[in-house]
Design a protein around this motif. Sequence first.
Motif, PDB file in Angstrom:
ATOM      1  N   THR A  46       0.822  -1.214   0.000  1.00  0.00           N
ATOM      2  CA  THR A  46       0.000   0.000   0.000  1.00  0.00           C
ATOM      3  C   THR A  46       0.854   1.261   0.000  1.00  0.00           C
ATOM      4  O   THR A  46       0.353   2.342  -0.291  1.00  0.00           O
ATOM      5  CB  THR A  46      -0.973   0.041   1.208  1.00  0.00           C
ATOM      6  OG1 THR A  46      -0.217   0.064   2.418  1.00  0.00           O
ATOM      7  CG2 THR A  46      -1.935  -1.128   1.180  1.00  0.00           C
ATOM      8  N   LEU A  51      -4.353   1.771  -2.013  1.00  0.00           N
ATOM      9  CA  LEU A  51      -4.901   0.796  -1.079  1.00  0.00           C
ATOM     10  C   LEU A  51      -6.088   0.053  -1.687  1.00  0.00           C
ATOM     11  O   LEU A  51      -6.193  -1.170  -1.571  1.00  0.00           O
ATOM     12  CB  LEU A  51      -5.326   1.503   0.215  1.00  0.00           C
ATOM     13  CG  LEU A  51      -5.788   0.582   1.337  1.00  0.00           C
ATOM     14  CD1 LEU A  51      -5.241   1.045   2.666  1.00  0.00           C
ATOM     15  CD2 LEU A  51      -7.288   0.471   1.395  1.00  0.00           C
ATOM     16  N   GLN A  66      -7.172  -1.111   5.536  1.00  0.00           N
ATOM     17  CA  GLN A  66      -6.909   0.239   6.039  1.00  0.00           C
ATOM     18  C   GLN A  66      -6.651   0.214   7.546  1.00  0.00           C
ATOM     19  O   GLN A  66      -5.744   0.886   8.041  1.00  0.00           O
ATOM     20  CB  GLN A  66      -8.101   1.137   5.720  1.00  0.00           C
ATOM     21  CG  GLN A  66      -7.858   2.599   6.016  1.00  0.00           C
ATOM     22  CD  GLN A  66      -9.012   3.461   5.524  1.00  0.00           C
ATOM     23  OE1 GLN A  66     -10.103   2.977   5.256  1.00  0.00           O
ATOM     24  NE2 GLN A  66      -8.755   4.749   5.412  1.00  0.00           N
TER      25      GLN A  66
END
Length: 137
Positions: A46, A51, A66
């Motif tokens: 990421t 992402l 996340q």
Amino acid sequence: MHKMTSAQAEQQLTDLAEQFAQWRQRRTYRFVPFPRSLWEQAIALTALLPLAAVAKRLQLRGRDLQKRCAARPESPGVVTTPPPVDFVEVPAASAWPLPPATTEIEVHRADGARLWIRSPESQLPLTAVVRTFLERP
């Protein structure tokens, strides 16, 4: 250490997607958590790729990835573990002063009389004192 190109990052994502697919096929239970090593590789990607693209390619929920990214240490790839404990010393004496030993007794008679004794002595003639109080008219 050289900087990874976009093409190299894409290839690494493809390889990681294959690792995730293989792991999914080998797992024995549907809700077994992904291995930490797979998560760490996904988190590292990421930094190079969006992402959402990483999550989609690895078939992960974006919010899960996340959360993992937000929880990672400041230095990705560096895992800090506390050193193993080889020896622990326990002092023989307490570090805190112990309160002085006291004896405390409270006795009530049927007529409402009360006897309350508090003494720093641990060896009181308690039987004689209590008997005298209870037998007293």
